[in-house]
Write a protein that holds these residues in place. Sequence first.
Motif, PDB file in Angstrom:
ATOM      1  N   LEU A  59      -1.538  11.973   7.589  1.00  0.00           N
ATOM      2  CA  LEU A  59      -3.112  11.030   7.434  1.00  0.00           C
ATOM      3  C   LEU A  59      -2.588   9.414   6.232  1.00  0.00           C
ATOM      4  O   LEU A  59      -2.787   9.088   6.380  1.00  0.00           O
ATOM      5  CB  LEU A  59      -4.077  11.917   5.898  1.00  0.00           C
ATOM      6  CG  LEU A  59      -4.378  13.170   6.726  1.00  0.00           C
ATOM      7  CD1 LEU A  59      -5.341  14.369   6.058  1.00  0.00           C
ATOM      8  CD2 LEU A  59      -5.422  12.454   7.477  1.00  0.00           C
ATOM      9  N   LEU A  60      -2.047  10.111   4.924  1.00  0.00           N
ATOM     10  CA  LEU A  60      -1.276   8.507   4.822  1.00  0.00           C
ATOM     11  C   LEU A  60      -0.716   7.455   5.318  1.00  0.00           C
ATOM     12  O   LEU A  60      -1.064   6.347   4.907  1.00  0.00           O
ATOM     13  CB  LEU A  60      -0.111   8.991   3.186  1.00  0.00           C
ATOM     14  CG  LEU A  60      -0.462   9.776   1.754  1.00  0.00           C
ATOM     15  CD1 LEU A  60       1.080   9.874   1.046  1.00  0.00           C
ATOM     16  CD2 LEU A  60      -1.488   9.671   1.375  1.00  0.00           C
ATOM     17  N   TRP A  61      -0.605   7.403   6.369  1.00  0.00           N
ATOM     18  CA  TRP A  61      -0.004   6.660   7.375  1.00  0.00           C
ATOM     19  C   TRP A  61      -0.878   6.058   7.748  1.00  0.00           C
ATOM     20  O   TRP A  61      -1.003   4.579   7.665  1.00  0.00           O
ATOM     21  CB  TRP A  61       1.093   7.601   8.389  1.00  0.00           C
ATOM     22  CG  TRP A  61       1.970   6.925   9.282  1.00  0.00           C
ATOM     23  CD1 TRP A  61       2.437   5.401   8.688  1.00  0.00           C
ATOM     24  CD2 TRP A  61       1.773   6.753  10.317  1.00  0.00           C
ATOM     25  NE1 TRP A  61       3.183   4.637  10.149  1.00  0.00           N
ATOM     26  CE2 TRP A  61       2.757   5.980  11.183  1.00  0.00           C
ATOM     27  CE3 TRP A  61       1.136   7.694  11.477  1.00  0.00           C
ATOM     28  CZ2 TRP A  61       2.711   5.557  12.595  1.00  0.00           C
ATOM     29  CZ3 TRP A  61       1.843   8.113  13.081  1.00  0.00           C
ATOM     30  CH2 TRP A  61       1.968   6.681  13.166  1.00  0.00           C
ATOM     31  N   LEU A  62      -2.220   7.244   8.092  1.00  0.00           N
ATOM     32  CA  LEU A  62      -2.652   6.225   8.961  1.00  0.00           C
ATOM     33  C   LEU A  62      -4.280   5.441   7.686  1.00  0.00           C
ATOM     34  O   LEU A  62      -4.499   4.161   8.120  1.00  0.00           O
ATOM     35  CB  LEU A  62      -3.854   7.175   9.813  1.00  0.00           C
ATOM     36  CG  LEU A  62      -3.162   8.165  10.596  1.00  0.00           C
ATOM     37  CD1 LEU A  62      -4.298   9.043  11.680  1.00  0.00           C
ATOM     38  CD2 LEU A  62      -2.735   6.825  11.625  1.00  0.00           C
ATOM     39  N   ASP A  63      -3.431   5.944   6.525  1.00  0.00           N
ATOM     40  CA  ASP A  63      -4.413   5.235   5.327  1.00  0.00           C
ATOM     41  C   ASP A  63      -3.820   4.251   5.095  1.00  0.00           C
ATOM     42  O   ASP A  63      -4.851   3.413   4.448  1.00  0.00           O
ATOM     43  CB  ASP A  63      -4.809   6.233   4.266  1.00  0.00           C
ATOM     44  CG  ASP A  63      -6.258   5.736   3.180  1.00  0.00           C
ATOM     45  OD1 ASP A  63      -6.948   5.119   4.489  1.00  0.00           O
ATOM     46  OD2 ASP A  63      -5.991   5.892   2.846  1.00  0.00           O
ATOM     47  N   GLY A  64      -2.669   4.228   5.660  1.00  0.00           N
ATOM     48  CA  GLY A  64      -1.894   2.314   5.787  1.00  0.00           C
ATOM     49  C   GLY A  64      -1.086   2.443   4.110  1.00  0.00           C
ATOM     50  O   GLY A  64      -0.551   1.402   3.907  1.00  0.00           O
ATOM     51  N   ALA A  65      -0.505   4.062   3.642  1.00  0.00           N
ATOM     52  CA  ALA A  65       0.611   3.507   3.045  1.00  0.00           C
ATOM     53  C   ALA A  65       2.367   3.536   4.112  1.00  0.00           C
ATOM     54  O   ALA A  65       2.073   4.065   5.458  1.00  0.00           O
ATOM     55  CB  ALA A  65       0.794   4.825   2.724  1.00  0.00           C
ATOM     56  N   ASP A  66       2.819   2.109   3.353  1.00  0.00           N
ATOM     57  CA  ASP A  66       4.449   2.644   4.039  1.00  0.00           C
ATOM     58  C   ASP A  66       4.982   2.855   3.177  1.00  0.00           C
ATOM     59  O   ASP A  66       6.223   2.415   3.227  1.00  0.00           O
ATOM     60  CB  ASP A  66       4.013   0.280   4.286  1.00  0.00           C
ATOM     61  CG  ASP A  66       3.209  -0.191   5.038  1.00  0.00           C
ATOM     62  OD1 ASP A  66       3.536   0.371   6.253  1.00  0.00           O
ATOM     63  OD2 ASP A  66       2.909  -1.353   4.713  1.00  0.00           O
ATOM     64  N   ARG A 105       0.775  -0.691   0.321  1.00  0.00           N
ATOM     65  CA  ARG A 105       0.113  -0.086   0.142  1.00  0.00           C
ATOM     66  C   ARG A 105       0.672   1.292  -0.106  1.00  0.00           C
ATOM     67  O   ARG A 105       1.299   1.317   0.357  1.00  0.00           O
ATOM     68  CB  ARG A 105      -1.079  -0.068   0.966  1.00  0.00           C
ATOM     69  CG  ARG A 105      -2.511   0.969   1.095  1.00  0.00           C
ATOM     70  CD  ARG A 105      -2.792   0.191   2.435  1.00  0.00           C
ATOM     71  NE  ARG A 105      -4.555   1.925   1.867  1.00  0.00           N
ATOM     72  CZ  ARG A 105      -5.225   1.965   1.415  1.00  0.00           C
ATOM     73  NH1 ARG A 105      -5.574   0.575   0.596  1.00  0.00           N
ATOM     74  NH2 ARG A 105      -6.354   2.944   1.820  1.00  0.00           N
ATOM     75  N   VAL A 106       0.335   1.770  -1.296  1.00  0.00           N
ATOM     76  CA  VAL A 106       1.567   3.085  -1.156  1.00  0.00           C
ATOM     77  C   VAL A 106       0.282   4.239  -0.700  1.00  0.00           C
ATOM     78  O   VAL A 106      -1.130   4.760  -0.831  1.00  0.00           O
ATOM     79  CB  VAL A 106       2.466   3.173  -2.587  1.00  0.00           C
ATOM     80  CG1 VAL A 106       2.746   2.218  -2.696  1.00  0.00           C
ATOM     81  CG2 VAL A 106       1.105   3.699  -3.506  1.00  0.00           C
ATOM     82  N   GLY A 107       1.449   5.541  -0.830  1.00  0.00           N
ATOM     83  CA  GLY A 107       0.277   6.691  -0.634  1.00  0.00           C
ATOM     84  C   GLY A 107       1.625   7.872  -1.772  1.00  0.00           C
ATOM     85  O   GLY A 107       2.543   7.693  -1.587  1.00  0.00           O
ATOM     86  N   ILE A 108       0.549   8.999  -2.175  1.00  0.00           N
ATOM     87  CA  ILE A 108       1.328   9.844  -3.408  1.00  0.00           C
ATOM     88  C   ILE A 108       1.193  11.858  -2.529  1.00  0.00           C
ATOM     89  O   ILE A 108       0.197  11.976  -2.245  1.00  0.00           O
ATOM     90  CB  ILE A 108       0.447  10.255  -4.475  1.00  0.00           C
ATOM     91  CG1 ILE A 108       0.881   8.805  -5.375  1.00  0.00           C
ATOM     92  CG2 ILE A 108       0.953  11.845  -5.251  1.00  0.00           C
ATOM     93  CD1 ILE A 108       0.089   8.240  -6.861  1.00  0.00           C
ATOM     94  N   LEU A 109       2.240  12.126  -2.497  1.00  0.00           N
ATOM     95  CA  LEU A 109       2.141  13.422  -1.748  1.00  0.00           C
ATOM     96  C   LEU A 109       3.150  14.355  -3.469  1.00  0.00           C
ATOM     97  O   LEU A 109       3.950  13.964  -3.464  1.00  0.00           O
ATOM     98  CB  LEU A 109       2.457  13.785  -0.537  1.00  0.00           C
ATOM     99  CG  LEU A 109       1.694  13.308   0.075  1.00  0.00           C
ATOM    100  CD1 LEU A 109       2.355  13.392   1.881  1.00  0.00           C
ATOM    101  CD2 LEU A 109       0.293  13.682   0.148  1.00  0.00           C
ATOM    102  N   ILE A 110       2.592  15.689  -3.290  1.00  0.00           N
ATOM    103  CA  ILE A 110       3.444  16.525  -4.595  1.00  0.00           C
ATOM    104  C   ILE A 110       4.060  17.516  -3.529  1.00  0.00           C
ATOM    105  O   ILE A 110       2.518  18.482  -2.670  1.00  0.00           O
ATOM    106  CB  ILE A 110       2.062  16.769  -5.427  1.00  0.00           C
ATOM    107  CG1 ILE A 110       1.913  16.051  -6.193  1.00  0.00           C
ATOM    108  CG2 ILE A 110       3.229  17.703  -6.622  1.00  0.00           C
ATOM    109  CD1 ILE A 110       0.592  16.150  -7.301  1.00  0.00           C
TER     110      ILE A 110
END
Lengths: 291, 291
Positions: free
Chosen positions: B159-166, B142-147
């Motif tokens: 928020l990404l961390w809590l949403d499950g991004a590793d 699980r990943v998340g993107i930020l710009i």
Amino acid sequence: MAQSEVKSSFPKENSGRAMADLTIDTDLARKILTGFIRTEITRAGFQNAVIGLSGGVDSALACFLAAEALGPDHVLALRMPYRSSSQDSMDDAKSVIDALGVHTDTIEITAMVEPLIQHFPDMDNRRKGNIMARQRMIILFDQSEAFKGLVVGTGNKTEILLGYSTWYGDSACSLNPLGDLYKAQIRQLGKVMGVPEVILNKAPSADLWQGQTDEGELGFTYDQADRLLYLLIDQRFTPEECVEAGFGETFVRQVIQRVRRNQFKRVLPPIAKLSNRTVGYDFLYLRDWGT
Amino acid sequence: MKLKVALAQINTVLGGVEKNLEKHLKYIEEARQEGAELIVFPELSLTGYVLQDIVPTVAHHPEPSDPIFHELLEASLGIDVMVGFVEEDQRNRFYISAAYLSAGKTLDVHHKTYLPTYGLFDEGRFFARGDSVHAFETRYGRVGILICEEFWHASPPYLLWLDGADIFLFHSASPGRGLPGTDEPGEMGRLASSRWVDDITRAYAGLFTSFVVHTNRVGFEDGLNFWGGAAVYSPDGIPLVHGPQHQEALIYAELDLNQLHRTRARLPLLRDEQTDLTLRELNRILNHRKD
């Protein structure tokens, strides 16, 4: 022109699609532009304007606006012919000076530019034209010091967008009242303000050599360019939509390329950012800062 | 389980989507041949950064029917791809966007939620603000993107961390600023903006015991320089790779995903995070604040 006549020529609101109608409210434009000239010159601590008169409609209109804004006694109109400049240009410029009663001087640039031109026997017309435009800029800014005034620019929106000017030459000025008026709109306002008919009706020319016309050099007419630019810039049409509106594809592409390639003339040279506060990037003030 | 990531800290042609696409395809192929499973391009990698009035002309849709994304999606059959672009929504709002492409499909699109409009930045003038920060599943986790500006604020990474991004996939077009002074001998060789971004991305890796992958562009746009310096940090906050400053490069890092297990066994910050407490306090603060 009466206000009602102007309004009647605006496109109808429900005409279906945007049209390239360049008709402006000349009374309002005249009021704003004379106010602009008066305010921006006086707040900088001056009362006078200096204008280079070519005999064309742009500089004639700038001179009419400045004379109305400041009074003819506060305007210095300079004629700066080169030896090949046409007598018609000189006469037309004289008709503006006579109509307004502004201060005037004639300073021939031939003896100033000839040594440089002679130094390069194979110099082409473009280089010669740029040298002449820049020599005139030198004279205008010198006279602005002598006359204690600011140089009023004469570049119109069409030529600014097309980049049809000499960088640091005829485009150099302290303020420009005409830069948001297309060529056709310059003529409209010029007509209302009393610019002589012969000037309104003649073919625009930089008068760099005999028979030269802007339109001959550009390869299209100002009328075509005005209408296309109005759709592209003011109405934000896409190139495809301009073609649909009836403009030739090659012409559209050619004009877009000119507009893009000449962007450098419309901005200050970029300063390389190094620090946390850089002039132009995050050191931002209007020129009127503090006035 | 290991994941080989490629970071393409590229220069771009301002407004030249097709030329930029060519470069993307070249680097995607090179990374694929090197055995990378994911390649991350910088913010607005398909368009360039200071777009201003170019924005409406360079918008694309991350779908097979779009000619640019058609090629990128095809390239994503061999390697996952994260690119930066401008997206126009159905109601003609423009977003600074990042798309994650995998196996010929668009897995995720993220719209930038924080648009810097201060100092040298003017994004809010040209772009609409995104309204979502979210993680998503990929074939390796699980990943998340930020710009860029989004991770200058602490809440989006949280928020990404809590949403499950590793794995945090960050990308930027970060203009370099702040030359080090002689009073900062330890900082010579890189700009303050570079040091700051490195410091915070490294801090997020440690604070959230997660991988942080950051790609920033290089090159110049007018007076702005972009400093490159792509980096990957492990869940222990250890740098795994550092790209060169101010130089185009394709660099690689191997992420040992088992490190997540080892780090979090040692340091159970995620287990102990009190989201209920955070939410309760946020509600109290938002309901009672006096500003």
